[in-house]
Scaffold this active site. Structure first.
Site, PDB file in Angstrom:
ATOM      1  N   ARG A 297       6.137 -13.381   9.124  1.00 53.36           N
ATOM      2  CA  ARG A 297       6.798 -12.132   8.771  1.00 53.36           C
ATOM      3  C   ARG A 297       8.181 -12.062   9.411  1.00 53.36           C
ATOM      4  O   ARG A 297       8.486 -12.812  10.350  1.00 53.36           O
ATOM      5  CB  ARG A 297       5.957 -10.939   9.225  1.00 53.36           C
ATOM      6  CG  ARG A 297       5.820 -10.818  10.740  1.00 53.36           C
ATOM      7  CD  ARG A 297       4.877  -9.698  11.127  1.00 53.36           C
ATOM      8  NE  ARG A 297       5.347  -8.421  10.643  1.00 53.36           N
ATOM      9  CZ  ARG A 297       4.624  -7.289  10.705  1.00 53.36           C
ATOM     10  NH1 ARG A 297       3.396  -7.331  11.205  1.00 53.36           N
ATOM     11  NH2 ARG A 297       5.111  -6.165  10.260  1.00 53.36           N
TER      12      ARG A 297
ATOM     13  N   GLU B 262       0.869  -1.178   0.000  1.00 52.54           N
ATOM     14  CA  GLU B 262       0.000   0.000   0.000  1.00 52.54           C
ATOM     15  C   GLU B 262       0.906   1.229   0.000  1.00 52.54           C
ATOM     16  O   GLU B 262       1.814   1.329   0.831  1.00 52.54           O
ATOM     17  CB  GLU B 262      -0.907   0.025   1.228  1.00 52.54           C
ATOM     18  CG  GLU B 262      -1.855   1.222   1.222  1.00 52.54           C
ATOM     19  CD  GLU B 262      -2.746   1.294   2.455  1.00 52.54           C
ATOM     20  OE1 GLU B 262      -3.562   2.234   2.526  1.00 52.54           O
ATOM     21  OE2 GLU B 262      -2.607   0.432   3.348  1.00 52.54           O
TER      22      GLU B 262
ATOM     23  N   LYS C  65       4.319   1.346  10.694  1.00 51.26           N
ATOM     24  CA  LYS C  65       4.400   2.587   9.925  1.00 51.26           C
ATOM     25  C   LYS C  65       4.001   3.789  10.775  1.00 51.26           C
ATOM     26  O   LYS C  65       4.589   4.868  10.652  1.00 51.26           O
ATOM     27  CB  LYS C  65       3.503   2.505   8.688  1.00 51.26           C
ATOM     28  CG  LYS C  65       4.034   1.579   7.602  1.00 51.26           C
ATOM     29  CD  LYS C  65       3.121   1.594   6.389  1.00 51.26           C
ATOM     30  CE  LYS C  65       3.627   0.671   5.299  1.00 51.26           C
ATOM     31  NZ  LYS C  65       2.730   0.663   4.122  1.00 51.26           N
TER      32      LYS C  65
END
Length: 584
Positions: A287, A52, A297
């Protein structure tokens, strides 16, 4: 399993469960008969990296990049770069540009057989909207008028089923009309929402009538003001995969609970005639959890906005642009990703694995140079005034093919700079460097004998004195006559290049700075950056921004990509020569 696969596919031996899945699919011909819309045969392995564009990529994204692009490469497939830009309020062209640059820098591209495979979710909005209309007509979606708080209250818990919305059985025609009004901007943000009609009693919370479209009156970076309704990621993602003929949709484990909805969307829209089978399949891997960093973020943005770091490319940041500016190489990052592999189990990888990968990459190839970081004057009293003697050293390490053919030249003179720690007036046991009466070799130069030192009014040593032995120069027959234990780095005081050197270290003292709801700012390392004035050998005056060197004895340093100039060089420490890190 044999490396020879059906249909002419070859690959390296299986090293993780994803390779095993792909090889099984290839052997079974699971995707062998597919064609694109022009009737051309499709690769049997098509993956995608779908960021994104709402921030800068970090080291965790690098793992996904290397995995998706690497698998496609190894199995003669292709990998798409796709921007999942379904949220206009958080996305920006700046992030699109930096993501493209970062993926290319890591060594990957999205070209396959002469075609570029760069895509935007926003280019599929028409299909996504039509798919939502089809779900409404088939009684599989409805427009809800509950507020976000009401939907949350009626969703239920892990042990209690949810409660049906009062609008769950709204007529399809009415939901279609309202959905069109939502698209036409006739309703305010949050006033209506389109939900899939699945099962409010499902044990999987993600199947309790999840939202698939919401109203957002916001300008989109790609589509402008064309739309004021936007699909939810969980609805858009499977559609994007199907439209791009993805075979193996590889996600991190937090999306595992979303897989049933992923499959639900694809199956229903395939039944409605939108997609052909075989459909994409989602697989999840753990991950990258690296110690001593944060990858949220929101928290990374907080570091930037509160000026705790200088920006997204601050060399202490775990962002790709920060690591690049720090002196990390794409080869080192790919090596770390390869070494950590892919698994289904969440675990922590120590930051030293990343540092070790950088050392292993740079050690055989980085050009060498001498730098004095904590300078102390060394005066060779019997060296002729105003004279200099040329010294030589290899540019590259022994393993490098140019080791024997390329040499750097620099002068030795009467006054030199050495490291402060290389002199002790009263030596400790086992100390072999300079102290009164001891002999050492000046690396690439002469053997010298310490005769004393000068001090200031506070008793601090400000200069060391010595005499040299003229027949002891390195590379000459006489050098073999001198046996000394100490070997010191130095630069000529008259010819040294003065430079700003930034000694970077880990940004956090805590291996898990934000775990368990901790305030990550309390774990900030106060010694994560130290700026010093250092002296470098004069050959570095032409160092290009981004050039990486091993400063002998100290570590690997890079000429800063932003601040370094010919008349004002700036070098960043990427990593020390050895892993000796402890929390300060």
């Amino acid at each position: 399993m044999s490396n020879e696969l059906k249909n002419g596919q070859t690959a390296a031996p299986s090293t993780n469960f994803l390779r095993g899945i792909i090889e099984a699919d290839l052997n079974a011909g699971a995707y062998a008969a597919r064609q694109d819309s022009q009737g051309q045969a499709l690769p049997q392995v098509v993956t995608r990296f779908p960021p994104e564009p709402n921030g800068y990529l970090h080291i965790g994204h690098a793992k996904s990049i290397c995995l998706n692009f690497g698998l496609a490469r190894d199995y003669n497939g292709r990998c798409h770069l796709r921007f999942d830009d379904t949220n206009p309020e958080k996305e920006d062209q700046e992030y699109v540009d930096t993501i493209i640059d970062s993926v290319k820098w890591l060594g990957f591209d999205w070209q396959h057989e002469g075609q570029q495979h760069l895509y935007y979710a926003s280019n599929y909005f028409d299909v996504m909207y039509a798919g939502a209309q089809a779900l409404i007509r088939d009684g599989l979606a409805y427009v809800d008028e509950q507020s976000a708080d009401q939907m949350r209250e009626t969703r239920g818990t892990l042990t209690e089923p949810g409660t049906d919305s009062p609008w769950r059985n709204r007529a399809a025609d009415e939901s279609l009309r309202l959905f069109e009004e939502m698209r036409d901007g006739k309703h305010a943000d949050g006033s209506l929402i389109l939900r899939a009609k699945i099962d409010m009693a499902s044990p999987n919370m993600n199947l309790r009538d999840p939202a698939i479209y919401r109203i957002r009156h916001a300008t989109h970076h790609n589509t402008g003001d064309k739309w004021c309704v936007y699909p939810m990621y969980s609805y858009a993602h499977p559609i994007e995969d199907a439209l791009e003929n993805i075979t193996h949709s590889i996600c991190t484990l937090e999306f595992e609970d979303q897989r049933p909805f992923y499959d639900w969307v694809l199956e229903r829209l395939a039944t409605a005639g939108f997609f052909q089978k075989p459909l994409p399949h989602q697989y999840e891997f753990a991950r990258l959890n690296l110690t001593y960093i944060i990858t949220s973020k929101r928290k990374l943005r907080q570091l930037v906005d509160e000026n705790i770091v200088s920006g997204w490319d601050d060399p202490r940041m775990p962002t790709i642009v920060g690591l690049r500016r720090r002196g990390y190489t794409p080869e080192a990052i790919r090596l770390m990703c390869d070494r950590t592999g892919a698994s289904k189990n969440n675990s922590w990888i120590d930051y030293s694995i990343l540092e070790g990968a950088l050392r292993d990459d740079l050690d055989p190839k980085a050009p060498r140079a001498v730098a004095v970081l904590r300078p102390l004057k060394l005066i060779i009293d019997n060296f002729p005034d105003g004279q200099s003697v040329e010294c030589s050293a290899p540019v590259y390490p022994p393993a490098h093919p140019l080791h024997d053919s390329q040499h750097r030249l620099f002068p030795i003179t009467k006054q030199l700079w050495i490291e402060q720690e290389d002199f002790m007036e009263v030596p400790t046991k086992g100390y072999f460097r300079l102290f009164p009466g001891n002999k050492v070799r000046l690396r690439y130069g002469y053997v010298v004998e310490c005769t004393g030192c000068d001090k200031d009014e506070n008793g601090n040593v400000i200069a060391v004195h010595c005499n040299y032995f003229e027949d002891s120069k390195s590379g000459t027959p006489g050098s073999a006559n001198y046996k000394v234990k100490g070997n010191l780095h130095w630069v000529s005081a008259d010819h040294a290049l003065e430079a700003e050197v930034r000694l970077y270290d880990r940004l956090f003292n805590d291996a898990h700075p934000d775990a368990g709801g901790k305030d990550f700012k309390l774990a900030l390392n106060p010694h994560s950056k130290e700026v010093i004035r250092a002296y470098l050998e004069p050959t570095l005056k032409n160092a290009e921004p981004g050039a990486i060197y091993q400063f002998e004895r100290h570590g690997y340093f890079v000429a800063d990509r932003i601040d370094s100039m010919a008349d004002k060089p700036v070098f960043n420490r990427a990593v020390t020569l050895k892993d000796s890190w402890v929390a300060k």
